[in-house]
Design an enzyme around this catalytic site. Sequence first.
Site, PDB file in Angstrom:
ATOM      1  N   PHE A  18      -1.368  -4.727  -6.681  1.00 24.34           N
ATOM      2  CA  PHE A  18      -1.368  -4.224  -5.302  1.00 24.34           C
ATOM      3  C   PHE A  18      -1.716  -5.400  -4.409  1.00 24.34           C
ATOM      4  O   PHE A  18      -2.732  -6.071  -4.648  1.00 24.34           O
ATOM      5  CB  PHE A  18      -2.438  -3.141  -5.088  1.00 24.34           C
ATOM      6  CG  PHE A  18      -2.648  -2.813  -3.620  1.00 24.34           C
ATOM      7  CD1 PHE A  18      -2.006  -1.733  -3.043  1.00 24.34           C
ATOM      8  CD2 PHE A  18      -3.462  -3.606  -2.819  1.00 24.34           C
ATOM      9  CE1 PHE A  18      -2.183  -1.443  -1.686  1.00 24.34           C
ATOM     10  CE2 PHE A  18      -3.644  -3.316  -1.471  1.00 24.34           C
ATOM     11  CZ  PHE A  18      -3.001  -2.236  -0.902  1.00 24.34           C
ATOM     12  N   GLU A  19      -0.908  -5.653  -3.424  1.00 29.21           N
ATOM     13  CA  GLU A  19      -1.252  -6.662  -2.414  1.00 29.21           C
ATOM     14  C   GLU A  19      -0.553  -6.276  -1.127  1.00 29.21           C
ATOM     15  O   GLU A  19       0.621  -5.901  -1.166  1.00 29.21           O
ATOM     16  CB  GLU A  19      -0.697  -8.051  -2.786  1.00 29.21           C
ATOM     17  CG  GLU A  19      -1.412  -8.802  -3.860  1.00 29.21           C
ATOM     18  CD  GLU A  19      -0.720 -10.138  -4.183  1.00 29.21           C
ATOM     19  OE1 GLU A  19       0.513 -10.254  -4.038  1.00 29.21           O
ATOM     20  OE2 GLU A  19      -1.427 -11.061  -4.576  1.00 29.21           O
TER      21      GLU A  19
END
Length: 391
Positions: A278-279
């Site tokens: 996740f970014e």
Amino acid sequence: MPTGARYLRYILFAFFTLACFYFYSSSSSGLQTRTGTLNEQSSLYPSGVQGITPKPTGGVPLPEADGIRVNATFVTLARNHDVWEIARSIRQVEDRFNRNYHYDWVFLNDQPFDDTFKKVTSALVSGNTKYGLIPKEHWSFPEWIDEKKAAQVRKEMSEKKIIYGDSISYRHMCRYESGFFFRHPLMLDYEWYWRVEPSIELFCDISEDPFKFMADNGKKYSFTLSLYEYEETIPTLWKSAKKFMSEHPEHIAEDNTMAFLSDDNGETYNRCHFWSNFEVGSLNWLRSPAYIDYFTSLDKDGGFFYERWGDAPVHSIAAALMLKKDEIHFFNNIAYYHVPFTHCPTGEKTRLDLKCHCNPSDNFDWKGYSCTSRFFDAVGMKKPEGYEDEK
Ligand SMILES: Nc1nc2c(ncn2[C@@H]2O[C@H](COP(=O)(O)OP(=O)(O)OP(=O)(O)O)[C@@H](O)[C@H]2O)c(=O)[nH]1
Ligand SMILES: [Mg+2]
């Protein structure tokens, strides 16, 4: 007027309206067909661009985006056989957020995407979908790598049962996510990205646009989960990072987050990293001379192949050293799962307001193997109320 003549006028009027409607709808579907044909003629696109599918116009009408959008896209690296797992992820992202915003989605692959992948994903995404082929030179051994030495390492790591230790493709993937995805021609149109992997879950509504939040608040990198890296995969990563620091002191932020990475002021690495599956982040930061110098320096040291450096510690070290403390953001409000860890927001009010369906006792943030507590300490943030009950 005689009744018969009135009816005739009604019928003529209805016929004329229907004819106009038919003309309009067939000309717009003609446009779609033209685009479809264009998609198949990849020679018409710049190199590495396999196709672009505009957001769907048929089916159930989409709700309008509320408010101002920023120049952002979702991005997914995937193989054709990931299609059903990425379909699950997309559906959740759309249901919890993007159905109201219609941001685009870029898919990247080292092999051409097949028709099923394109058909399924473009039907699920409410924005434009774009399909990119990764150039060979970004997904192969660079000329300075001794392939025999790399093969020997893989053999040894496989014997030691290190996860993905024997995999060549996993190493190309980590190197690509570390240094190239943001330079793909399709990504150059955008300033912000949100990375989505197959099989993730989102447990809460996303009530505020994370891209806009980042842009409005001067953030450049964000995370939901953090943890310790396997030592065996990165034995010399910190040595390499220290070499970069001494060669490029101009790129190191004064108000950095070294305290998140090291317990002895930079002497050793404590293996804490933000979990990069996740970014949400700034593409301009990744494309900046500072980040490119950093990646180039690490890449030359060879650890993507002679060890098994992951893009998560690589991104995290960069963010913690080269960004200011307040440019890194922890999204408590984005409830997220990637096997095997869950981030479920701390704070009952948040969970109820956002219609979350995660079990707060699954929240990994304050457990022993998470680094999030260290992040709070490193940036001087107060931990949220109730965190002690979730340890
Ligand atoms: N095109 C392509 N994508 C890949 C390849 N290997 C991995 N990916 C993608 O790269 C991302 C990370 O790979 P994962 O296999 O999920 O790696 P991981 O998250 O460390 O491991 P898991 O716990 O198995 O999820 C995912 O989006 C994958 O779909 C590959 O060889 N080719
Ligand atoms: Mg994964």
